[in-house]
Enzyme design. Sequence first.
Site, PDB file in Angstrom:
ATOM      1  N   ASP A 164     -11.233   3.125   3.600  1.00 19.56           N
ATOM      2  CA  ASP A 164     -11.655   1.722   3.554  1.00 19.56           C
ATOM      3  C   ASP A 164     -13.165   1.620   3.360  1.00 19.56           C
ATOM      4  O   ASP A 164     -13.679   0.546   3.026  1.00 19.56           O
ATOM      5  CB  ASP A 164     -11.296   1.018   4.879  1.00 19.56           C
ATOM      6  CG  ASP A 164     -10.050   0.148   4.759  1.00 19.56           C
ATOM      7  OD1 ASP A 164      -9.762  -0.332   3.640  1.00 19.56           O
ATOM      8  OD2 ASP A 164      -9.384  -0.052   5.791  1.00 19.56           O
ATOM      9  N   GLN A 207      -5.108  -1.295   9.240  1.00 24.00           N
ATOM     10  CA  GLN A 207      -5.049  -2.629   8.652  1.00 24.00           C
ATOM     11  C   GLN A 207      -5.731  -3.655   9.559  1.00 24.00           C
ATOM     12  O   GLN A 207      -5.507  -3.674  10.773  1.00 24.00           O
ATOM     13  CB  GLN A 207      -3.572  -3.013   8.414  1.00 24.00           C
ATOM     14  CG  GLN A 207      -3.376  -4.293   7.641  1.00 24.00           C
ATOM     15  CD  GLN A 207      -3.912  -4.219   6.200  1.00 24.00           C
ATOM     16  OE1 GLN A 207      -3.913  -3.163   5.584  1.00 24.00           O
ATOM     17  NE2 GLN A 207      -4.351  -5.341   5.680  1.00 24.00           N
ATOM     18  N   LYS A 221       0.845  -1.203   0.000  1.00 21.53           N
ATOM     19  CA  LYS A 221       0.000   0.000   0.000  1.00 21.53           C
ATOM     20  C   LYS A 221       0.876   1.247   0.000  1.00 21.53           C
ATOM     21  O   LYS A 221       0.651   2.182  -0.782  1.00 21.53           O
ATOM     22  CB  LYS A 221      -0.931   0.002   1.222  1.00 21.53           C
ATOM     23  CG  LYS A 221      -2.099  -0.943   1.078  1.00 21.53           C
ATOM     24  CD  LYS A 221      -2.953  -1.068   2.332  1.00 21.53           C
ATOM     25  CE  LYS A 221      -3.978  -2.188   2.127  1.00 21.53           C
ATOM     26  NZ  LYS A 221      -4.973  -2.316   3.157  1.00 21.53           N
TER      27      LYS A 221
HETATM   28  N1  LIG Z   1      -8.101  -2.194   6.525  1.00 26.08           N
HETATM   29  C1  LIG Z   1      -8.174  -3.219   5.659  1.00 26.08           C
HETATM   30  N2  LIG Z   1      -7.759  -4.431   6.030  1.00 26.08           N
HETATM   31  C2  LIG Z   1      -7.868  -5.461   5.150  1.00 26.08           C
HETATM   32  C3  LIG Z   1      -8.369  -5.260   3.846  1.00 26.08           C
HETATM   33  C4  LIG Z   1      -8.796  -3.975   3.491  1.00 26.08           C
HETATM   34  O1  LIG Z   1      -9.299  -3.708   2.355  1.00 26.08           O
HETATM   35  N3  LIG Z   1      -8.684  -2.969   4.420  1.00 26.08           N
HETATM   36  N4  LIG Z   1      -8.358  -6.295   2.911  1.00 26.08           N
HETATM   37  C5  LIG Z   1      -7.613  -7.513   3.201  1.00 26.08           C
HETATM   38  C6  LIG Z   1      -6.162  -7.473   2.855  1.00 26.08           C
HETATM   39  N5  LIG Z   1      -5.757  -6.627   1.726  1.00 26.08           N
HETATM   40  C7  LIG Z   1      -5.633  -5.306   1.943  1.00 26.08           C
HETATM   41  O2  LIG Z   1      -5.533  -4.817   3.025  1.00 26.08           O
HETATM   42  C8  LIG Z   1      -5.314  -7.183   0.495  1.00 26.08           C
HETATM   43  C9  LIG Z   1      -5.468  -8.513   0.211  1.00 26.08           C
HETATM   44  C10 LIG Z   1      -4.946  -9.059  -0.960  1.00 26.08           C
HETATM   45  C11 LIG Z   1      -4.267  -8.279  -1.875  1.00 26.08           C
HETATM   46  C12 LIG Z   1      -3.619  -8.856  -3.094  1.00 26.08           C
HETATM   47  O3  LIG Z   1      -3.080  -8.125  -3.887  1.00 26.08           O
HETATM   48  N6  LIG Z   1      -3.629 -10.173  -3.250  1.00 26.08           N
HETATM   49  C13 LIG Z   1      -2.876 -10.848  -4.288  1.00 26.08           C
HETATM   50  C14 LIG Z   1      -2.091 -11.995  -3.665  1.00 26.08           C
HETATM   51  C15 LIG Z   1      -1.134 -11.503  -2.639  1.00 26.08           C
HETATM   52  C16 LIG Z   1      -0.452 -12.629  -1.891  1.00 26.08           C
HETATM   53  O4  LIG Z   1       0.369 -13.312  -2.484  1.00 26.08           O
HETATM   54  O5  LIG Z   1      -0.756 -12.784  -0.690  1.00 26.08           O
HETATM   55  C17 LIG Z   1      -3.793 -11.449  -5.330  1.00 26.08           C
HETATM   56  O6  LIG Z   1      -4.910 -11.844  -4.971  1.00 26.08           O
HETATM   57  O7  LIG Z   1      -3.377 -11.512  -6.475  1.00 26.08           O
HETATM   58  C18 LIG Z   1      -4.131  -6.931  -1.597  1.00 26.08           C
HETATM   59  C19 LIG Z   1      -4.637  -6.400  -0.433  1.00 26.08           C
HETATM   60  C20 LIG Z   1      -7.701  -7.826   4.691  1.00 26.08           C
HETATM   61  N7  LIG Z   1      -7.428  -6.699   5.513  1.00 26.08           N
END
Ligand SMILES: Nc1nc2c(c(=O)[nH]1)N[C@@H](CN(C=O)c1ccc(C(=O)N[C@@H](CCC(=O)O)C(=O)O)cc1)CN2
Length: 291
Positions: free
Chosen positions: A122, A99, A55
């Site tokens: 968020d 987060q 991020k």
């Molecule tokens: N305050 C927040 N916490 C969480 C959120 C959120 O939107 N706000 N969402 C999730 C985690 N998350 C961002 O925070 C998030 C999850 C996944 C990805 C992502 O790019 N995933 C990749 C794989 C990454 C990996 O190898 O682990 C994909 O799917 O291609 C980005 C952000 C929970 N917490």
Amino acid sequence: MIETKPIDGKAFAAGLRARIAEEVSALKASAGLTPGLAVVLVGEDPASQVYVRNKAAQTAEAGMASFEHKLPADTPEADVLALVAKLNADPAVNGILVQLPLPAQIDATKVIAAIDPAKDVDGFHVVNAGRLAVGLDALVPCTPLGCIMLLKHHLGSLAGLKAVVVGRSNIVGKPAAQLLLKEDCTVTIAHSRTRDLPGECRTADILVAAVGRPEMVRGDWIKPGATVIDVGINRVPKEDGKTRLVGDVAYAEAQGIAGLITPVPGGVGPMTIACLLQNTLTAAKRQKGLA
Ligand SMILES: Nc1nc2c(c(=O)[nH]1)N[C@@H](CN(C=O)c1ccc(C(=O)N[C@@H](CCC(=O)O)C(=O)O)cc1)CN2
Ligand SMILES: [Mg+2]
């Protein structure tokens, strides 16, 4: 036999980030405004550390100011609330994100409620959830926003389509359903207590899986030709002791049945951070009366 096409969320997210960077650059030139995003991480959860690092990096790449606040796992709730109050009052901070998940001693609901709704990038604050529900301008949760962007890009108008959202979380399931309704879909929210869940899923032109259970949605739950949006990010063990990522949908089984499907990784996941940048830009413009 249907040819199942993958939806490339990684490429779409990269394009969106490039468009955001251009808009940020124009905003700096025209209004002298540099949007700023503060990210708060409590503890050392390895996945959260990666997400927060990504991020911050993508915020800076888009030309925005990034403020990282990393607190130890045993931080008292009062300290997190005090930091949020400080960020609410800081004019350089247009967006605040805490987060999730948070350590057990901290009540996430209390922390989210403490964030200024105008800075709640968020979209988790009840004011933003309520505004979305009644059709007012709101900051919308990033993952569902990303899902809708991918759907509109690939399908055009969603009006009249039958959408089934599996999962009823405040972060994904409920806001995804609200956004699909706003696009004039006929929406069902299904969950673990739904009777005949496979049969319910088979009615969907758009099937959104957001349950957090590895490969729960089987191939024969999918209507032939349907568009499948897989929000799940589940780490499962491999034979060599390492882990691999799988979604909430049995991806291999969906081949030849679904028309379009988001892969995991590389589907919905990358849209989450791109939409966070979009929300930060939107929040900054609204705070300055520019949107
Ligand atoms: N305050 C927040 N916490 C969480 C959120 C959120 O939107 N706000 N969402 C999730 C985690 N998350 C961002 O925070 C998030 C999850 C996944 C990805 C992502 O790019 N995933 C990749 C794989 C990454 C990996 O190898 O682990 C994909 O799917 O291609 C980005 C952000 C929970 N917490
Ligand atoms: Mg459930």
